[in-house]
Design a protein around this motif. Structure first.
Motif, mmCIF file in Angstrom:
data_model
loop_
_atom_site.group_PDB
_atom_site.id
_atom_site.type_symbol
_atom_site.label_atom_id
_atom_site.label_comp_id
_atom_site.label_asym_id
_atom_site.label_seq_id
_atom_site.Cartn_x
_atom_site.Cartn_y
_atom_site.Cartn_z
ATOM 1 N N LEU A 86 7.066 -6.368 -15.326
ATOM 2 C CA LEU A 86 7.233 -5.846 -16.676
ATOM 3 C C LEU A 86 7.086 -4.326 -16.719
ATOM 4 O O LEU A 86 7.881 -3.646 -17.365
ATOM 5 C CB LEU A 86 6.199 -6.480 -17.618
ATOM 6 N N PHE A 87 6.051 -3.813 -16.029
ATOM 7 C CA PHE A 87 5.755 -2.373 -16.038
ATOM 8 C C PHE A 87 5.434 -1.915 -14.621
ATOM 9 O O PHE A 87 4.959 -2.697 -13.795
ATOM 10 C CB PHE A 87 4.561 -2.053 -16.951
ATOM 11 N N LYS A 88 5.660 -0.613 -14.385
ATOM 12 C CA LYS A 88 5.326 -0.025 -13.080
ATOM 13 C C LYS A 88 4.533 1.254 -13.325
ATOM 14 O O LYS A 88 4.962 2.149 -14.056
ATOM 15 C CB LYS A 88 6.603 0.292 -12.296
ATOM 16 N N LEU A 89 3.323 1.331 -12.703
ATOM 17 C CA LEU A 89 2.484 2.524 -12.768
ATOM 18 C C LEU A 89 2.643 3.334 -11.486
ATOM 19 O O LEU A 89 3.050 2.792 -10.443
ATOM 20 C CB LEU A 89 1.018 2.132 -12.964
ATOM 21 N N THR A 90 2.299 4.613 -11.555
ATOM 22 C CA THR A 90 2.346 5.441 -10.346
ATOM 23 C C THR A 90 1.424 4.857 -9.287
ATOM 24 O O THR A 90 0.325 4.379 -9.589
ATOM 25 C CB THR A 90 1.919 6.873 -10.659
ATOM 26 N N SER A 91 1.869 4.905 -8.017
ATOM 27 C CA SER A 91 1.119 4.218 -6.964
ATOM 28 C C SER A 91 0.962 5.046 -5.685
ATOM 29 O O SER A 91 0.509 4.509 -4.663
ATOM 30 C CB SER A 91 1.819 2.901 -6.621
ATOM 31 N N THR A 92 1.299 6.332 -5.702
ATOM 32 C CA THR A 92 1.284 7.143 -4.479
ATOM 33 C C THR A 92 -0.092 7.171 -3.829
ATOM 34 O O THR A 92 -0.235 6.937 -2.606
ATOM 35 C CB THR A 92 1.741 8.582 -4.790
ATOM 36 N N GLU A 93 -1.125 7.454 -4.611
ATOM 37 C CA GLU A 93 -2.477 7.536 -4.063
ATOM 38 C C GLU A 93 -2.917 6.185 -3.508
ATOM 39 O O GLU A 93 -3.548 6.107 -2.443
ATOM 40 C CB GLU A 93 -3.443 8.021 -5.128
ATOM 41 N N LEU A 94 -2.607 5.117 -4.237
ATOM 42 C CA LEU A 94 -3.023 3.791 -3.787
ATOM 43 C C LEU A 94 -2.268 3.368 -2.530
ATOM 44 O O LEU A 94 -2.822 2.673 -1.666
ATOM 45 C CB LEU A 94 -2.802 2.771 -4.908
ATOM 46 N N GLU A 95 -1.009 3.764 -2.414
ATOM 47 C CA GLU A 95 -0.259 3.467 -1.188
ATOM 48 C C GLU A 95 -0.910 4.161 0.011
ATOM 49 O O GLU A 95 -0.993 3.588 1.109
ATOM 50 C CB GLU A 95 1.192 3.919 -1.348
ATOM 51 N N ALA A 96 -1.390 5.391 -0.196
ATOM 52 C CA ALA A 96 -2.083 6.109 0.878
ATOM 53 C C ALA A 96 -3.387 5.400 1.234
ATOM 54 O O ALA A 96 -3.751 5.318 2.424
ATOM 55 C CB ALA A 96 -2.360 7.547 0.441
ATOM 56 N N GLN A 97 -4.094 4.899 0.235
ATOM 57 C CA GLN A 97 -5.341 4.185 0.502
ATOM 58 C C GLN A 97 -5.074 2.902 1.288
ATOM 59 O O GLN A 97 -5.851 2.545 2.191
ATOM 60 C CB GLN A 97 -6.040 3.850 -0.808
ATOM 61 N N VAL A 98 -3.960 2.233 0.992
ATOM 62 C CA VAL A 98 -3.608 1.020 1.744
ATOM 63 C C VAL A 98 -3.294 1.375 3.191
ATOM 64 O O VAL A 98 -3.729 0.680 4.133
ATOM 65 C CB VAL A 98 -2.414 0.301 1.083
ATOM 66 N N ALA A 99 -2.548 2.469 3.385
ATOM 67 C CA ALA A 99 -2.215 2.893 4.754
ATOM 68 C C ALA A 99 -3.479 3.230 5.527
ATOM 69 O O ALA A 99 -3.620 2.878 6.721
ATOM 70 C CB ALA A 99 -1.273 4.092 4.708
ATOM 71 N N SER A 100 -4.410 3.926 4.880
ATOM 72 C CA SER A 100 -5.671 4.273 5.535
ATOM 73 C C SER A 100 -6.468 3.024 5.865
ATOM 74 O O SER A 100 -7.074 2.923 6.951
ATOM 75 C CB SER A 100 -6.481 5.201 4.623
#
Length: 371
Positions: A86-100
């Protein structure tokens, strides 16, 4: 002047004589009317209860993660499927946290492999009595630490992945999306309302029934908790009837201490989506009424929201008596209060009678009717 005064006295006397004769004429005139004697009976009446109408499934869609509202993937009022984004929020920081977090898992797994090899090497030395058993205990402790570090890193990865998944808000079930609370580009905080989602394939109408009516109809309770299996209808706000009849279910298991009422709910199919969440209406259902009086509408006078009948006394003189109606059944009133069994009332012809008049009984019925 004297002649005029005498004329006035003459006219006054004539008027008084006329009124006296008219009153005497009223007393002497005995009207013949049909009467009925009140007797109690059992009947079924239609009653209506104000209802709160809800969709069978309704939920507020709120953000579980903060961020900027990057995209709105559906439109207001659109039908969606379960799991649809339904909705999409910004996720750049969280994607980096997942990679880390993934890198930390790989590092922990490498340390675990190293600890296993060391444990295997030390065990061989101990078996050959090259080193003492203490060295093996230290190797085993290092192995357990490495395993715990893998579990800890894996847990951190799952947390990071969950937080990342919250940036895509999906429909928890199939239904229709309501208005949006925020526009694209808005900053969203955790817990902010984005929209609501409802499934109105069937609707639930909540209403309250008195303890007295509930107890009178307890014998109608069917298996499975369904109560009063007679036809149940929904009266809409414009007075029309919903096309689909419904079934009534017990919603609460105890009476309200303040009102003495029991909350019930009626379930109605809503295949065309006419009914919406928070619509208004009334539930109409049939209830047993025991030991009540039924009197014809033509025996009743209604004045300023009060209801009257003419009660016939032992001397055949009439007196007006008020009563409180419960409802109507066909062309009859169901009496709630104000009249007693055995009383005789004028059954029809009210236009020819009045308070204090003496009547003659034309016909008499026992008051039992079949509406």
């Amino acid at each position: 002047m004297n002649i005029n005064i005498s004329k006035c006295f003459f006219l006054a006397g004539l008027f008084a004589l006329s009124c006296s004769n008219e009153k005497k004429s009223d007393i002497d005139t005995i009207v013949e009317v049909p009467v009925m004697t009140l007797s109690s009976q059992d009947t079924v009446v239609e009653v209506q209860y104000v209802a709160d109408i809800h969709a069978q499934t309704y939920v507020e869609i709120r953000a579980r993660q903060g961020g900027m509202l990057e995209a709105i993937l559906v439109d207001e009022g659109q039908s969606v499927k379960a799991g649809q984004p339904l909705f999409k929020l910004t996720s750049t920081e969280l994607e980096a946290q997942v990679a880390s977090a993934k890198a930390a898992v790989l590092l922990a797994q490498a340390e675990l492999s190293k600890a296993r090899l060391e444990h295997k090497r030390v065990k061989g030395l101990v078996d050959n009595k090259v080193v003492t058993a203490t060295e093996l205990e230290l190797a085993e402790a290092a192995l357990q630490i490495a395993k715990a570090q893998v579990e800890d890193a894996t847990a951190d990865l799952k947390t990071a992945e969950a937080q990342l998944s919250y940036t895509t808000i999906k429909a928890p079930f199939s239904g229709k999306v309501n208005r949006f609370a925020l526009k694209m580009g808005a900053m969203v905080k955790e817990g902010d309302l984005l929209t609501t989602l409802s499934d109105a394939g069937s609707i639930l109408a909540y209403f309250n029934i008195s303890e007295k009516d509930y107890l009178k109809n307890r014998k109608s309770i069917a298996a499975g908790g369904s109560i009063m299996p007679r036809k149940v209808q929904l009266v809409l706000a414009d007075g029309s009837l919903h096309k689909q009849s419904g079934t009534v279910e017990i919603s609460e298991t105890e009476f309200d201490a303040g009102t003495g009422a029991l909350a019930l709910r009626a379930r109605f199919a809503n295949p065309d989506g006419l009914l919406k969440h928070n619509s208004t209406g009334q539930v109409r259902l049939e209830l047993d009424q025991n030991d009540v009086f039924l009197i014809p509408q033509k025996a009743v006078q209604e004045l300023q929201d009060k209801y009257f009948v003419y009660v016939v006394g032992p001397d055949q003189l009439l007196r007006m008596q008020t009563f409180k109606p419960l409802t109507r059944v066909g062309t009859y009133y169901v009496v709630a209060d104000g009249l007693e069994a055995g009383q005789t009332i004028v059954a029809e012809g009210l236009q020819s009678v009045r308070e204090g008049m003496k009547i003659k009984v034309a016909s008499k019925s026992n008051g039992a009717v079949n509406p």
